[in-house]
Write an enzyme that holds these catalytic residues in place. Structure first.
Site, mmCIF file in Angstrom:
data_model
loop_
_atom_site.group_PDB
_atom_site.id
_atom_site.type_symbol
_atom_site.label_atom_id
_atom_site.label_comp_id
_atom_site.label_asym_id
_atom_site.label_seq_id
_atom_site.Cartn_x
_atom_site.Cartn_y
_atom_site.Cartn_z
ATOM 1 N N CYS A 76 43.032 38.912 37.277
ATOM 2 C CA CYS A 76 43.478 40.874 38.000
ATOM 3 C C CYS A 76 42.676 41.746 37.184
ATOM 4 O O CYS A 76 42.050 42.323 35.999
ATOM 5 C CB CYS A 76 44.766 40.696 37.107
ATOM 6 S SG CYS A 76 45.694 40.255 37.778
ATOM 7 N N ILE A 77 41.176 41.894 38.056
ATOM 8 C CA ILE A 77 39.899 42.857 37.164
ATOM 9 C C ILE A 77 40.562 44.161 38.671
ATOM 10 O O ILE A 77 39.833 43.428 39.571
ATOM 11 C CB ILE A 77 38.672 42.405 37.376
ATOM 12 C CG1 ILE A 77 39.159 41.386 35.667
ATOM 13 C CG2 ILE A 77 38.183 43.639 37.145
ATOM 14 C CD1 ILE A 77 37.784 41.379 35.376
#
Lengths: 104, 410
Positions: A103-104
Site C-alpha cells: 500500500c503506497i
C-alpha cells in the site's frame, strides 16, 4: 486482460500470470500454479494457502507476511522455507488472489 | 446534548475538531478531544532535522493553540474503548467519557522493539530512526561528527508513515555529504521490502533513475528478520546479511495499543473501515481517520487532510440519517525533496498511479508532476506555513479532496 489454460480450466490472468478473478480458483489450479514455480504443495503449504484465502474472503485484501504470521500462526521463517524467494508473491499467486500491491 | 468524542489530536483529529466546531450547532453538540501529549509535531519537518535544516523548535507548537475554545480538550492517556457501551475510559482521574459518535484518530507509530536487536544497546548510537523527535535529533548530533562509512537505510515492513520519506532521506543525505566534502567516503544503500524504489511503475522508474544518478545502491525484496548490533549487520529471513556502520531504520509501524486491546483493530492495530467513507466495519457510530484507519493508501498527512474534507460533508448528513454521498478516492499528494534545492511532486489515488504533467494550484502553481524542479522544493518549504496556519485550523486550501486528471499526461 488475457486468459490462460491451466489444470483443464480457462482463467483470467494479468500480464504476469496472476489470477484476476479469485472466484475462478480451484485446488487443482493452485497445484498447477505451484508446479510452475517448482513447488509441490504439502500439508504445510496448504495450511498457508487455506488461511490466505479465508482471510481474503473476510477482509477483501490479500494478507501480508506479517498478518499470515500473526493471525495465521505460521512463523515468517517457515514461510520463507515453504515459498523461497519472495513468499508474499508466491502465496498470492498460488492462492489465486492477484499480485500483492503493497500500500503506497 | 449529543456528544462527539475525538481520540487523538494529531493532524486528522485536530482538523476534525476544527471542522466540526465550525459546522455543528453548539447548543446541540458537545465536542471533546483527548490526547496524551501537549505538543503537536509538524511531522513532515522531522526529515530535515538530521541534516540541520530544521531544529526542534521549527517543528513544535502546543496542541492547545489549534483546538478551538468551544471544544473541550483532555490531556490524558486513553485506557480503553468500550464500543458496546459507547464510552471511553481515560487514565486522568480514571473516568469514563460517553459518546454518541466516536472519531478514532490515534495515528501510527514506529515500533523498533518488533525487530530483534534493533532497540537494544545500540539504539540512537549506531542505529537511528528519523520518525520521532528523539530519533531525528539524535541522528542530527551523530551526523555532525560522522566521518563516513556505510550508511544503510532499511525499511522494515509495509505500511509505514509517509512512503516517500526514506527516499527523501537518501536524496538529502547525498546532498548533505557532498556539501561536507565527505560523499566519496560514504556508501549509501537503500534496503527495501519493495521490488524497487516505489510500488507504482512510473514513479518507481523515475525515482530509481535518480537513485542511480546519485550513486545509491538498492537492495530490493529484502525482508529483515533481525539486527546484529555488535557485528553491525542486518539479517533477512533468508539469512542475507547487509553490513553497516550507520543504520537508519524505518521500523515496523503499528496503530495505537489501545485500539488492539479494545478489540477494534487488525493485527497491526489499524481500524478496519469502509475505504470510501471511513465508517467502522463493526460499529455504526465509530469512524477512523488518518493513519489509524486500515485504508489501502499512503499513511500521510495529505491523505488525512483529504479524508477529513470528505468525512465532514458525510458526517453532517449521516447524523441526520441521510446517506453519505461523498466517496473518498484514496487521494494523496506528496512533495518529494530530492536534494540540491529541488523537489518532485506526485499526486495519485486508489486507482491512478502518479503520472507526469503539471499540477494546477490557483495563485501559486502550476507545479511539475513526477519531475524535479526548484518550484517543487519551495512548495514543500512553504507547506509548513500552510500546515500550521490553514490546514490544522480546518481552513480552505485551494486543492480538491478528490484527485483531478487536469494537467496529468496519460
Amino acid at each position: 486482460m488475457s486468459t490462460k489454460e491451466i489444470a483443464g480450466a480457462v482463467v483470467n490472468v494479468d500480464e504476469e500470470g496472476f489470477l484476476t478473478d479469485p472466484a475462478q480458483w480451484t485446488e487443482a489450479i493452485a497445484e498447477a500454479m505451484a508446479a510452475e514455480l517448482g513447488l509441490t504443495l504439502t500439508e504445510d503449504h496448504w495450511k498457508v494457502v487455506d488461511f490466505t484465502r479465508q482471510d481474503y474472503q473476510q477482509t477483501g485484501e490479500a494478507p501480508g507476511l506479517r498478518r499470515i504470521t500473526k493471525v495465521g500462526g505460521v512463523p515468517t521463517k517457515q514461510l520463507y522455507k515453504l515459498f523461497p524467494k519472495g513468499p508474499a508473491k508466491k502465496i498470492a499467486r498460488i492462492a489465486g488472489l492477484g499480485k500483492p500491491t503493497g500500500c503506497i | 446534548m449529543k456528544k462527539l468524542l475525538i481520540l487523538g489530536a494529531g493532524t486528522a483529529g485536530t482538523m476534525v475538531a476544527n471542522k466540526m466546531h465550525h459546522m455543528l450547532d453548539p447548543d446541540e453538540w458537545q465536542i471533546t478531544i483527548v490526547d496524551q501529549h501537549e505538543t503537536h509535531y509538524y511531522q513532515p519537518g522531522f526529515l530535515f532535522i538530521p541534516f540541520g535544516i530544521y531544529g526542534k523548535n521549527d517543528v513544535i507548537k502546543p496542541k492547545r493553540n489549534f483546538i478551538p475554545a468551544g471544544v473541550k480538550m483532555i490531556v490524558s492517556e486513553i485506557t480503553m474503548i468500550e464500543p458496546e457501551k459507547n464510552r471511553v475510559r481515560v487514565a486522568k482521574d480514571n473516568r469514563y467519557l460517553g459518546y454518541d459518535f466516536l472519531v478514532i484518530a490515534t495515528g501510527t507509530h514506529p515500533r523498533p522493539a518488533e525487530t530483534p536487536g534493533m532497540a537494544a544497546g545500540e539504539w540512537h548510537k549506531s542505529i537511528f530512526d528519523f520518525y520521532t523527535i528523539e530519533g531525528a535529533t539524535a541522528l542530527a548530533r551523530h551526523l555532525r561528527g560522522w566521518q563516513g562509512g556505510r550508511l544503510v537505510l532499511n525499511i522494515v515492513d509495509l505500511p509505514y508513515k509517509c512512503p516517500v520519506a526514506p527516499l527523501e532521506f537518501i536524496f538529502l543525505a547525498d546532498w548533505f555529504f557532498q556539501e561536507k566534502g565527505l560523499r566519496d567516503r560514504i556508501d549509501l544503500t537503500l534496503v527495501t521490502p519493495l521490488p524497487g524504489a516505489f510500488t507504482k511503475p512510473r514513479a518507481a522508474k523515475l525515482l530509481g533513475n535518480i537513485l542511480q544518478d546519485k550513486n545509491v545502491n538498492v537492495v530490493p525484496d529484502y525482508y529483515i528478520e533481525r539486527v546484529d548490533p555488535e557485528a553491525k549487520k542486518i539479517i533477512s529471513y533468508e539469512e542475507d546479511e547487509v553490513p553497516y556502520d550507520l543504520l537508519v531504520t524505518v521500523p515496523v509501524n503499528m496503530g495505537a495499543e489501545v485500539i488492539g486491546k479494545s478489540g477494534l483493530g487488525d493485527e497491526m492495530n489499524y481500524v478496519p473501515v469502509d475505504k470510501h467513507n471511513f465508517l467502522s466495519k463493526k460499529f455504526d457510530n465509530i469512524f477512523a481517520l488518518g493513519d489509524a484507519a486500515n485504508l489501502p493508501t499512503s499513511k500521510a498527512g495529505s491523505v488525512a487532510h483529504f479524508a477529513v474534507e470528505i468525512f465532514t460533508e458525510n458526517f453532517l448528513r449521516y447524523i441526520d440519517g441521510l446517506d453519505m454521498l461523498q466517496k473518498f478516492d484514496g487521494h494523496a499528494n506528496c512533495y518529494i525533496e530530492s536534494g540540491f534545492g529541488k523537489g518532485i511532486l506526485i499526486d495519485f489515488n486508489y486507482d491512478v498511479e502518479p503520472l507526469p504533467g503539471k499540477f494546477p494550484l490557483p495563485g501559486v502553481g502550476p507545479f511539475s508532476l513526477l519531475q524535479e524542479s526548484e518550484m517543487n522544493h519551495w512548495g514543500k518549504m512553504m507547506f509548513r506555513w500552510m500546515y500550521w496556519n490553514l490546514l490544522l485550523k480546518g481552513k480552505e486550501l485551494p486543492i480538491a479532496a478528490q484527485m483531478t486528471m487536469a494537467g496529468k499526461w496519460q
